[in-house]
Design an enzyme around this catalytic site. Structure first.
Site, mmCIF file in Angstrom:
data_model
loop_
_atom_site.group_PDB
_atom_site.id
_atom_site.type_symbol
_atom_site.label_atom_id
_atom_site.label_comp_id
_atom_site.label_asym_id
_atom_site.label_seq_id
_atom_site.Cartn_x
_atom_site.Cartn_y
_atom_site.Cartn_z
ATOM 1 N N ASP A 35 0.946 -1.149 0.184
ATOM 2 C CA ASP A 35 -0.001 0.018 0.015
ATOM 3 C C ASP A 35 0.788 1.129 -0.035
ATOM 4 O OD1 ASP A 35 -3.136 0.575 1.125
ATOM 5 O OD2 ASP A 35 -1.615 2.159 1.218
ATOM 6 N N ILE A 36 0.436 2.320 -0.844
ATOM 7 C CA ILE A 36 1.458 3.413 -1.039
ATOM 8 C C ILE A 36 1.287 4.303 0.485
ATOM 9 C CG2 ILE A 36 -0.485 5.132 -1.644
ATOM 10 C CD1 ILE A 36 1.420 6.072 -3.888
ATOM 11 N N ASN A 97 -12.810 -3.065 1.905
ATOM 12 C CA ASN A 97 -14.087 -2.226 1.992
ATOM 13 C C ASN A 97 -14.703 -2.310 0.587
ATOM 14 O OD1 ASN A 97 -12.976 -1.161 4.394
ATOM 15 N ND2 ASN A 97 -11.248 -0.120 3.277
ATOM 16 N N GLN A 104 -15.069 2.575 0.474
ATOM 17 C CA GLN A 104 -14.146 1.969 -0.648
ATOM 18 C C GLN A 104 -13.575 3.285 -1.510
ATOM 19 O OE1 GLN A 104 -15.823 -1.015 -3.160
ATOM 20 N NE2 GLN A 104 -13.717 -1.525 -4.205
ATOM 21 N N HIS A 110 -10.047 -5.215 -3.689
ATOM 22 C CA HIS A 110 -8.686 -5.702 -3.226
ATOM 23 C C HIS A 110 -8.912 -6.094 -1.511
ATOM 24 C CE1 HIS A 110 -9.734 -1.270 -2.822
ATOM 25 N NE2 HIS A 110 -9.065 -1.222 -1.681
ATOM 26 N N LEU A 111 -7.906 -6.876 -1.208
ATOM 27 C CA LEU A 111 -8.101 -6.999 0.440
ATOM 28 C C LEU A 111 -6.591 -6.770 0.917
ATOM 29 C CD1 LEU A 111 -9.504 -9.127 2.001
ATOM 30 C CD2 LEU A 111 -7.894 -10.814 1.567
ATOM 31 N N HIS A 112 -6.748 -5.837 2.020
ATOM 32 C CA HIS A 112 -5.886 -5.323 2.738
ATOM 33 C C HIS A 112 -5.449 -6.539 3.704
ATOM 34 C CE1 HIS A 112 -6.844 -0.928 1.995
ATOM 35 N NE2 HIS A 112 -8.016 -1.483 1.704
HETATM 36 P P1 5GP Z 1 -9.736 1.457 0.054
HETATM 37 O O1 5GP Z 1 -10.201 2.378 0.969
HETATM 38 O O2 5GP Z 1 -10.400 1.361 -1.408
HETATM 39 O O3 5GP Z 1 -9.970 0.124 0.723
HETATM 40 O O4 5GP Z 1 -8.239 1.334 -0.053
HETATM 41 C C1 5GP Z 1 -7.556 1.787 -1.131
HETATM 42 C C2 5GP Z 1 -5.929 1.611 -0.673
HETATM 43 O O5 5GP Z 1 -5.393 1.917 -1.879
HETATM 44 C C3 5GP Z 1 -5.515 2.703 0.348
HETATM 45 O O6 5GP Z 1 -4.788 2.105 1.471
HETATM 46 C C4 5GP Z 1 -4.601 3.517 -0.392
HETATM 47 O O7 5GP Z 1 -3.605 3.955 0.271
HETATM 48 C C5 5GP Z 1 -4.296 2.891 -1.619
HETATM 49 N N1 5GP Z 1 -3.575 3.500 -2.731
HETATM 50 C C6 5GP Z 1 -4.230 4.370 -3.466
HETATM 51 N N2 5GP Z 1 -3.627 4.696 -4.366
HETATM 52 C C7 5GP Z 1 -2.438 4.003 -4.643
HETATM 53 C C8 5GP Z 1 -1.588 3.818 -5.387
HETATM 54 O O8 5GP Z 1 -1.243 4.451 -6.409
HETATM 55 N N3 5GP Z 1 -0.511 2.640 -5.205
HETATM 56 C C9 5GP Z 1 -0.464 2.110 -3.954
HETATM 57 N N4 5GP Z 1 0.491 1.115 -3.934
HETATM 58 N N5 5GP Z 1 -1.551 2.303 -3.293
HETATM 59 C C10 5GP Z 1 -2.491 2.899 -3.374
#
Ligand code: 5GP
Length: 128
Positions: A35-36, A97, A104, A110-112
């Site tokens: 994750d970034i 999420n 989300q 995606h799975l964290h």
């Molecule tokens: P969500 O809120 O959709 O469950 O999580 C999205 C996740 O994607 C966040 O934890 C965010 O930090 C990560 N993310 C967003 N943009 C990028 C990216 O360009 N590269 C990476 N590696 N992670 C990203």
């Protein structure tokens, strides 16, 4: 209503190679990368290579091959990052999420995988 997939979402761009990523694991049907903006020492995102919006979309419409590949990849990532219980790791949290109530951000399933520190309770009750 059918699921609607946006090919311009950031993870679609990562899958196309338009945006770089720090890959942890790359299999036939699954990509995992850091994750970034990590929220824990281990914070890996696991995504299917197919066009699925959310966990429910993936669970409903992915092939058995994709589902098995994804889940085996999760096990492998847990092992690689040392959080798996099978080799004495301290555990992890797997979160997905979905949609607006799930908050989300990126509309590609995606799975964290989070770990490497105590993560606290899953959810706080709303005040009041
Ligand atoms: P969500 O809120 O959709 O469950 O999580 C999205 C996740 O994607 C966040 O934890 C965010 O930090 C990560 N993310 C967003 N943009 C990028 C990216 O360009 N590269 C990476 N590696 N992670 C990203």
């Amino acid at each position: 209503m059918p699921y609607s997939y946006d090919d311009e979402n950031i993870f679609a761009k990562i899958l196309r190679g338009d945006i770089p990523n720090k890959t942890v694991l790359d299999t036939d049907h699954t990509l995992a990368f850091e994750d970034i903006d990590p929220k824990a020492p281990v914070h890996v995102l696991v995504i299917p290579k197919g066009r699925y919006v959310s966990y429910d979309h993936f669970a409903a419409e992915a092939s058995d091959t994709e589902i098995v590949d994804f889940n085996r990849a999760v096990a492998e990532i847990c092992r690689m990052t040392g959080v798996d219980l099978g080799s004495g790791g301290a555990g992890f949290r797997a979160i997905s999420n979905a949609g607006s109530d799930g908050v989300q951000e990126v509309p590609h399933y995606h799975l964290h995988i989070l770990g490497g520190r105590p993560l606290g309770r899953m959810l706080a009750r709303p005040p009041g």
